[in-house]
Design a protein around this motif. Sequence first.
Motif, mmCIF file in Angstrom:
data_model
loop_
_atom_site.group_PDB
_atom_site.id
_atom_site.type_symbol
_atom_site.label_atom_id
_atom_site.label_comp_id
_atom_site.label_asym_id
_atom_site.label_seq_id
_atom_site.Cartn_x
_atom_site.Cartn_y
_atom_site.Cartn_z
ATOM 1 N N VAL A 171 0.839 -1.195 0.000
ATOM 2 C CA VAL A 171 0.000 0.000 0.000
ATOM 3 C C VAL A 171 0.877 1.249 0.000
ATOM 4 C CG1 VAL A 171 -1.818 1.275 1.227
ATOM 5 C CG2 VAL A 171 -1.798 -1.228 1.285
ATOM 6 N N ILE A 172 0.460 2.253 -0.774
ATOM 7 C CA ILE A 172 1.058 3.581 -0.698
ATOM 8 C C ILE A 172 -0.020 4.577 -0.293
ATOM 9 C CG2 ILE A 172 2.951 3.185 -2.309
ATOM 10 C CD1 ILE A 172 1.242 4.465 -4.508
ATOM 11 N N GLU A 173 0.397 5.672 0.307
ATOM 12 C CA GLU A 173 -0.523 6.709 0.778
ATOM 13 C C GLU A 173 -0.175 8.035 0.134
ATOM 14 O OE1 GLU A 173 -2.036 7.226 5.100
ATOM 15 O OE2 GLU A 173 -0.325 8.600 4.901
ATOM 16 N N GLN A 174 -1.175 8.698 -0.380
ATOM 17 C CA GLN A 174 -0.970 9.998 -0.993
ATOM 18 C C GLN A 174 -0.714 11.029 0.101
ATOM 19 O OE1 GLN A 174 -3.399 10.311 -4.511
ATOM 20 N NE2 GLN A 174 -3.624 12.522 -4.192
ATOM 21 N N ARG A 175 0.369 11.778 -0.022
ATOM 22 C CA ARG A 175 0.740 12.731 1.031
ATOM 23 C C ARG A 175 -0.286 13.850 1.192
ATOM 24 N NH1 ARG A 175 6.167 12.059 2.507
ATOM 25 N NH2 ARG A 175 7.389 10.756 1.064
ATOM 26 N N GLU A 176 -0.860 14.294 0.094
ATOM 27 C CA GLU A 176 -1.735 15.456 0.109
ATOM 28 C C GLU A 176 -3.014 15.226 0.910
ATOM 29 O OE1 GLU A 176 -3.651 18.580 -3.117
ATOM 30 O OE2 GLU A 176 -3.187 16.532 -3.723
ATOM 31 N N ASP A 177 -3.651 14.071 0.700
ATOM 32 C CA ASP A 177 -4.963 13.860 1.310
ATOM 33 C C ASP A 177 -5.097 12.533 2.059
ATOM 34 O OD1 ASP A 177 -4.970 12.091 -0.778
ATOM 35 O OD2 ASP A 177 -6.600 13.049 -1.897
ATOM 36 N N GLY A 178 -4.023 11.759 2.136
ATOM 37 C CA GLY A 178 -4.082 10.490 2.864
ATOM 38 C C GLY A 178 -4.761 9.368 2.126
ATOM 39 N N ALA A 179 -5.138 9.581 0.856
ATOM 40 C CA ALA A 179 -5.770 8.516 0.069
ATOM 41 C C ALA A 179 -4.802 7.350 -0.079
ATOM 42 C CB ALA A 179 -6.183 9.036 -1.300
ATOM 43 N N ARG A 180 -5.321 6.124 0.093
ATOM 44 C CA ARG A 180 -4.474 4.936 0.035
ATOM 45 C C ARG A 180 -4.726 4.141 -1.236
ATOM 46 N NH1 ARG A 180 -2.714 2.294 5.654
ATOM 47 N NH2 ARG A 180 -1.886 4.192 6.599
ATOM 48 N N TRP A 181 -3.640 3.586 -1.763
ATOM 49 C CA TRP A 181 -3.681 2.869 -3.032
ATOM 50 C C TRP A 181 -3.036 1.504 -2.871
ATOM 51 C CZ3 TRP A 181 -5.650 5.305 -7.510
ATOM 52 C CH2 TRP A 181 -5.991 6.652 -7.329
ATOM 53 N N ALA A 182 -3.719 0.472 -3.324
ATOM 54 C CA ALA A 182 -3.121 -0.863 -3.385
ATOM 55 C C ALA A 182 -2.109 -0.903 -4.524
ATOM 56 C CB ALA A 182 -4.209 -1.911 -3.619
ATOM 57 N N VAL A 183 -0.979 -1.561 -4.269
ATOM 58 C CA VAL A 183 0.043 -1.770 -5.299
ATOM 59 C C VAL A 183 0.248 -3.284 -5.370
ATOM 60 C CG1 VAL A 183 2.367 -1.226 -6.078
ATOM 61 C CG2 VAL A 183 1.111 0.436 -4.681
ATOM 62 N N ASP A 184 -0.440 -3.920 -6.304
ATOM 63 C CA ASP A 184 -0.571 -5.379 -6.292
ATOM 64 C C ASP A 184 0.095 -5.997 -7.517
ATOM 65 O OD1 ASP A 184 -1.399 -8.022 -6.102
ATOM 66 O OD2 ASP A 184 -3.370 -7.486 -5.315
ATOM 67 N N SER A 185 1.220 -6.661 -7.296
ATOM 68 C CA SER A 185 1.958 -7.302 -8.389
ATOM 69 C C SER A 185 1.608 -8.784 -8.543
ATOM 70 C CB SER A 185 3.463 -7.160 -8.153
ATOM 71 O OG SER A 185 3.837 -7.768 -6.928
ATOM 72 N N TRP A 186 0.806 -9.314 -7.649
ATOM 73 C CA TRP A 186 0.523 -10.747 -7.624
ATOM 74 C C TRP A 186 -0.256 -11.235 -8.835
ATOM 75 C CZ3 TRP A 186 -4.350 -13.265 -6.804
ATOM 76 C CH2 TRP A 186 -4.267 -14.640 -6.547
ATOM 77 N N PHE A 187 -1.085 -10.373 -9.399
ATOM 78 C CA PHE A 187 -1.954 -10.794 -10.496
ATOM 79 C C PHE A 187 -1.193 -11.099 -11.782
ATOM 80 C CE2 PHE A 187 -4.918 -8.136 -7.933
ATOM 81 C CZ PHE A 187 -5.892 -9.096 -7.697
ATOM 82 N N HIS A 188 0.033 -10.589 -11.904
ATOM 83 C CA HIS A 188 0.728 -10.657 -13.184
ATOM 84 C C HIS A 188 2.033 -11.442 -13.101
ATOM 85 C CE1 HIS A 188 -2.167 -7.892 -14.773
ATOM 86 N NE2 HIS A 188 -1.835 -6.942 -13.914
#
Length: 214
Positions: A171-188
């Motif tokens: 997971v990464i978090e956007q510094r500006e607003d705290g929005a979180r993003w999955a970073v998923d390499s497992w599918f590929h």
Amino acid sequence: MNVFAVRARALSWCWLFLASLGASAVPDFYRTLSSTHGLLPDPTPEAFSVCYEHSCKEVAEVGLSPAQWQAVRQIFDPPAADAAAERELIRQALAYLESVVSPLVGAAGDRGGNLAGLISGGSQMDCVDESTNTTTYLALIEREGLLQWHRVAGLSTRGFIIFGWPHTTAVIEQREDGARWAVDSWFHDNAVAPEVLPIAQWKKGWSPAGFAGF
């Protein structure tokens, strides 16, 4: 090796050493993760841990050459103009890192999901391996000051969705607003850029179109 090559190599190592002096501290969650899986607790481009063979059953210490790490830095030069652009640079950097690191542990033949690569004759990675390694790569990138719009935010697990099994992502978090993003390499397959999507969407059981494996 001629004198110019010797000088270039010396300057490259010197540059990496100076860059490491300004590196930020490893976040607390990474120290917990390293303790859980037996990883090096203070990863640097020259020495970090890689998990493989499902759920970090095997852990190897590896390192990048100065040229390989410089290639990562070049992906972020110039810096991204906004958060969306930086997420695309992160995808490119992670694909490159998989391309040079996975062969070091016999995992160049890793396939998306858990089972597809078992007949490839190499080391297959499950989502624990993938998410742990992705988090390590992201920590290296962040420590070098290459992320302007995001910070590394650890791991997230969703339960009992994919064929009755939990699934974990970096997971990464956007510094500006705290929005979180999955970073998923497992599918590929190995060295294919990972999926990056809002963590709330990922938590609902999202998978890429056409993904039917496990």
